[in-house]
Design a protein around this motif. Structure first.
Motif, PDB file in Angstrom:
ATOM      1  N   LEU A  78       8.257   8.908  13.894  1.00 60.76           N
ATOM      2  CA  LEU A  78       7.089   8.100  13.576  1.00 60.76           C
ATOM      3  C   LEU A  78       7.483   6.646  13.334  1.00 60.76           C
ATOM      4  O   LEU A  78       8.587   6.366  12.859  1.00 60.76           O
ATOM      5  CB  LEU A  78       6.407   8.619  12.307  1.00 60.76           C
ATOM      6  CG  LEU A  78       5.984  10.083  12.281  1.00 60.76           C
ATOM      7  CD1 LEU A  78       5.404  10.434  10.916  1.00 60.76           C
ATOM      8  CD2 LEU A  78       4.993  10.386  13.383  1.00 60.76           C
ATOM      9  N   CYS A  79       6.544   5.733  13.606  1.00 56.08           N
ATOM     10  CA  CYS A  79       6.747   4.340  13.218  1.00 56.08           C
ATOM     11  C   CYS A  79       6.700   4.286  11.687  1.00 56.08           C
ATOM     12  O   CYS A  79       6.170   5.198  11.044  1.00 56.08           O
ATOM     13  CB  CYS A  79       5.695   3.435  13.860  1.00 56.08           C
ATOM     14  SG  CYS A  79       4.015   3.660  13.232  1.00 56.08           S
ATOM     15  N   PRO A  80       7.246   3.248  11.076  1.00 54.49           N
ATOM     16  CA  PRO A  80       7.258   3.185   9.607  1.00 54.49           C
ATOM     17  C   PRO A  80       5.868   3.280   8.973  1.00 54.49           C
ATOM     18  O   PRO A  80       5.708   3.929   7.936  1.00 54.49           O
ATOM     19  CB  PRO A  80       7.907   1.833   9.305  1.00 54.49           C
ATOM     20  CG  PRO A  80       8.709   1.517  10.525  1.00 54.49           C
ATOM     21  CD  PRO A  80       7.965   2.124  11.678  1.00 54.49           C
ATOM     22  N   ASN A  81       4.852   2.676   9.602  1.00 47.39           N
ATOM     23  CA  ASN A  81       3.500   2.738   9.032  1.00 47.39           C
ATOM     24  C   ASN A  81       2.964   4.164   9.033  1.00 47.39           C
ATOM     25  O   ASN A  81       2.399   4.630   8.041  1.00 47.39           O
ATOM     26  CB  ASN A  81       2.537   1.820   9.793  1.00 47.39           C
ATOM     27  CG  ASN A  81       2.701   0.380   9.402  1.00 47.39           C
ATOM     28  OD1 ASN A  81       3.322   0.048   8.397  1.00 47.39           O
ATOM     29  ND2 ASN A  81       2.152  -0.499  10.209  1.00 47.39           N
ATOM     30  N   CYS A  82       3.110   4.855  10.146  1.00 46.78           N
ATOM     31  CA  CYS A  82       2.626   6.237  10.216  1.00 46.78           C
ATOM     32  C   CYS A  82       3.434   7.150   9.304  1.00 46.78           C
ATOM     33  O   CYS A  82       2.886   8.077   8.707  1.00 46.78           O
ATOM     34  CB  CYS A  82       2.654   6.740  11.661  1.00 46.78           C
ATOM     35  SG  CYS A  82       1.326   6.033  12.669  1.00 46.78           S
ATOM     36  N   HIS A  83       4.733   6.880   9.161  1.00 49.16           N
ATOM     37  CA  HIS A  83       5.551   7.697   8.270  1.00 49.16           C
ATOM     38  C   HIS A  83       5.042   7.556   6.832  1.00 49.16           C
ATOM     39  O   HIS A  83       4.849   8.554   6.119  1.00 49.16           O
ATOM     40  CB  HIS A  83       7.015   7.280   8.374  1.00 49.16           C
ATOM     41  CG  HIS A  83       7.953   8.238   7.733  1.00 49.16           C
ATOM     42  ND1 HIS A  83       9.254   7.912   7.465  1.00 49.16           N
ATOM     43  CD2 HIS A  83       7.796   9.512   7.300  1.00 49.16           C
ATOM     44  CE1 HIS A  83       9.859   8.952   6.887  1.00 49.16           C
ATOM     45  NE2 HIS A  83       8.991   9.930   6.774  1.00 49.16           N
ATOM     46  N   ARG A  84       4.795   6.329   6.412  1.00 53.42           N
ATOM     47  CA  ARG A  84       4.274   6.113   5.059  1.00 53.42           C
ATOM     48  C   ARG A  84       2.886   6.744   4.927  1.00 53.42           C
ATOM     49  O   ARG A  84       2.560   7.354   3.904  1.00 53.42           O
ATOM     50  CB  ARG A  84       4.223   4.611   4.754  1.00 53.42           C
ATOM     51  CG  ARG A  84       3.738   4.262   3.372  1.00 53.42           C
ATOM     52  CD  ARG A  84       4.497   4.891   2.209  1.00 53.42           C
ATOM     53  NE  ARG A  84       5.922   4.929   2.386  1.00 53.42           N
ATOM     54  CZ  ARG A  84       6.733   5.849   1.843  1.00 53.42           C
ATOM     55  NH1 ARG A  84       6.240   6.798   1.085  1.00 53.42           N
ATOM     56  NH2 ARG A  84       8.019   5.827   2.056  1.00 53.42           N
ATOM     57  N   LYS A  85       2.063   6.612   5.968  1.00 56.63           N
ATOM     58  CA  LYS A  85       0.722   7.210   5.949  1.00 56.63           C
ATOM     59  C   LYS A  85       0.814   8.718   5.694  1.00 56.63           C
ATOM     60  O   LYS A  85       0.045   9.275   4.907  1.00 56.63           O
ATOM     61  CB  LYS A  85       0.015   6.944   7.275  1.00 56.63           C
ATOM     62  CG  LYS A  85      -1.341   7.609   7.402  1.00 56.63           C
ATOM     63  CD  LYS A  85      -1.915   7.393   8.800  1.00 56.63           C
ATOM     64  CE  LYS A  85      -3.219   8.134   8.972  1.00 56.63           C
ATOM     65  NZ  LYS A  85      -3.729   8.087  10.347  1.00 56.63           N
ATOM     66  N   MET A  86       1.755   9.387   6.365  1.00 60.67           N
ATOM     67  CA  MET A  86       1.900  10.827   6.189  1.00 60.67           C
ATOM     68  C   MET A  86       2.283  11.167   4.752  1.00 60.67           C
ATOM     69  O   MET A  86       1.838  12.177   4.211  1.00 60.67           O
ATOM     70  CB  MET A  86       2.926  11.401   7.169  1.00 60.67           C
ATOM     71  CG  MET A  86       2.468  11.391   8.615  1.00 60.67           C
ATOM     72  SD  MET A  86       0.891  12.214   8.918  1.00 60.67           S
ATOM     73  CE  MET A  86       1.254  13.887   8.410  1.00 60.67           C
ATOM     74  N   HIS A  87       3.105  10.332   4.122  1.00 59.61           N
ATOM     75  CA  HIS A  87       3.517  10.622   2.746  1.00 59.61           C
ATOM     76  C   HIS A  87       2.441  10.259   1.728  1.00 59.61           C
ATOM     77  O   HIS A  87       2.388  10.851   0.651  1.00 59.61           O
ATOM     78  CB  HIS A  87       4.843   9.940   2.424  1.00 59.61           C
ATOM     79  CG  HIS A  87       6.003  10.685   2.985  1.00 59.61           C
ATOM     80  ND1 HIS A  87       6.564  11.768   2.345  1.00 59.61           N
ATOM     81  CD2 HIS A  87       6.682  10.536   4.146  1.00 59.61           C
ATOM     82  CE1 HIS A  87       7.547  12.246   3.087  1.00 59.61           C
ATOM     83  NE2 HIS A  87       7.640  11.522   4.188  1.00 59.61           N
ATOM     84  N   VAL A  88       1.569   9.328   2.074  1.00 56.21           N
ATOM     85  CA  VAL A  88       0.494   8.946   1.155  1.00 56.21           C
ATOM     86  C   VAL A  88      -0.717   9.855   1.320  1.00 56.21           C
ATOM     87  O   VAL A  88      -1.282  10.345   0.346  1.00 56.21           O
ATOM     88  CB  VAL A  88       0.101   7.464   1.358  1.00 56.21           C
ATOM     89  CG1 VAL A  88      -1.150   7.112   0.588  1.00 56.21           C
ATOM     90  CG2 VAL A  88       1.252   6.550   0.959  1.00 56.21           C
ATOM     91  N   LEU A  89      -1.125  10.097   2.575  1.00 59.75           N
ATOM     92  CA  LEU A  89      -2.350  10.854   2.833  1.00 59.75           C
ATOM     93  C   LEU A  89      -2.125  12.303   3.232  1.00 59.75           C
ATOM     94  O   LEU A  89      -2.914  13.174   2.885  1.00 59.75           O
ATOM     95  CB  LEU A  89      -3.167  10.167   3.935  1.00 59.75           C
ATOM     96  CG  LEU A  89      -3.622   8.738   3.661  1.00 59.75           C
ATOM     97  CD1 LEU A  89      -4.384   8.197   4.865  1.00 59.75           C
ATOM     98  CD2 LEU A  89      -4.478   8.663   2.409  1.00 59.75           C
ATOM     99  N   ASN A  90      -1.089  12.550   4.038  1.00 58.68           N
ATOM    100  CA  ASN A  90      -0.807  13.891   4.562  1.00 58.68           C
ATOM    101  C   ASN A  90      -2.086  14.548   5.104  1.00 58.68           C
ATOM    102  O   ASN A  90      -2.424  15.678   4.773  1.00 58.68           O
ATOM    103  CB  ASN A  90      -0.140  14.763   3.505  1.00 58.68           C
ATOM    104  CG  ASN A  90       0.707  15.861   4.121  1.00 58.68           C
ATOM    105  OD1 ASN A  90       1.249  15.708   5.207  1.00 58.68           O
ATOM    106  ND2 ASN A  90       0.824  16.974   3.431  1.00 58.68           N
ATOM    107  N   ASN A  91      -2.784  13.804   5.949  1.00 57.13           N
ATOM    108  CA  ASN A  91      -4.081  14.186   6.512  1.00 57.13           C
ATOM    109  C   ASN A  91      -3.950  15.408   7.418  1.00 57.13           C
ATOM    110  O   ASN A  91      -3.089  15.461   8.290  1.00 57.13           O
ATOM    111  CB  ASN A  91      -4.618  12.973   7.282  1.00 57.13           C
ATOM    112  CG  ASN A  91      -5.956  13.202   7.886  1.00 57.13           C
ATOM    113  OD1 ASN A  91      -6.116  14.037   8.762  1.00 57.13           O
ATOM    114  ND2 ASN A  91      -6.931  12.434   7.443  1.00 57.13           N
ATOM    115  N   SER A  92      -4.826  16.389   7.250  1.00 52.97           N
ATOM    116  CA  SER A  92      -4.749  17.627   8.032  1.00 52.97           C
ATOM    117  C   SER A  92      -4.963  17.378   9.526  1.00 52.97           C
ATOM    118  O   SER A  92      -4.363  18.062  10.362  1.00 52.97           O
ATOM    119  CB  SER A  92      -5.749  18.662   7.514  1.00 52.97           C
ATOM    120  OG  SER A  92      -7.065  18.190   7.644  1.00 52.97           O
ATOM    121  N   THR A  93      -5.788  16.403   9.889  1.00 52.16           N
ATOM    122  CA  THR A  93      -5.990  16.076  11.304  1.00 52.16           C
ATOM    123  C   THR A  93      -4.696  15.543  11.918  1.00 52.16           C
ATOM    124  O   THR A  93      -4.342  15.901  13.045  1.00 52.16           O
ATOM    125  CB  THR A  93      -7.124  15.029  11.461  1.00 52.16           C
ATOM    126  OG1 THR A  93      -8.304  15.543  10.864  1.00 52.16           O
ATOM    127  CG2 THR A  93      -7.378  14.710  12.915  1.00 52.16           C
TER     128      THR A  93
END
Length: 125
Positions: free
Chosen positions: A85-100
């Motif tokens: 993942l790019c750094p933004n998406c990696h952080r997004k996964m750790h902050v939101l962990n969105n099921s979609t």
């Protein structure tokens, strides 16, 4: 909290940062699993599907490895559970962990791209 209250508290905050001692668990990760995920991604974030934000000093696209099911939550260090993942998406996964997003990433790894057939070079594994 209002903007003025936040500003007031920020101005009163100590200028010198404090310190603390922290004990954390670290999980062993295979460098081969990470390298495979990055190679499979071919310089494209597997979540937002945009090119890596920059090229490293080694000439490689900068992507970070992420375990879809986190190791701390019982996930495995496998190519099916690891994405680049790019750094933004990696952080997004750790902050939101969105099921979609999790579903999207599971589909990406489920495609099981065979690198050996892609470029006639031996695979990493």
């Amino acid at each position: 909290m209002s903007d003025s209250e936040l500003l007031s508290r920020a101005k009163k905050a100590p200028a010198t940062a404090g310190s603390r001692t922290v004990i954390t668990a670290q999980y062993g990760r295979s460098p081969y699993v990470a390298a495979y995920a990055k190679r499979r991604a071919a310089g494209i974030c597997e979540l937002c599907e945009k090119p890596a934000p920059f090229i490293t000093k080694d000439g490689e696209p900068y992507l970070e490895c992420h375990h879809i099911e986190w190791l701390a939550r019982g996930g495995e260090d496998t190519i099916e559970n690891t994405v680049a993942l790019c750094p933004n998406c990696h952080r997004k996964m750790h902050v939101l962990n969105n099921s979609t997003d999790i579903t999207h990433l599971n589909k990406k790894t489920g495609e099981n791209i065979d690198l050996q057939n892609q470029d006639n070079e031996p695979s990493l594994l």
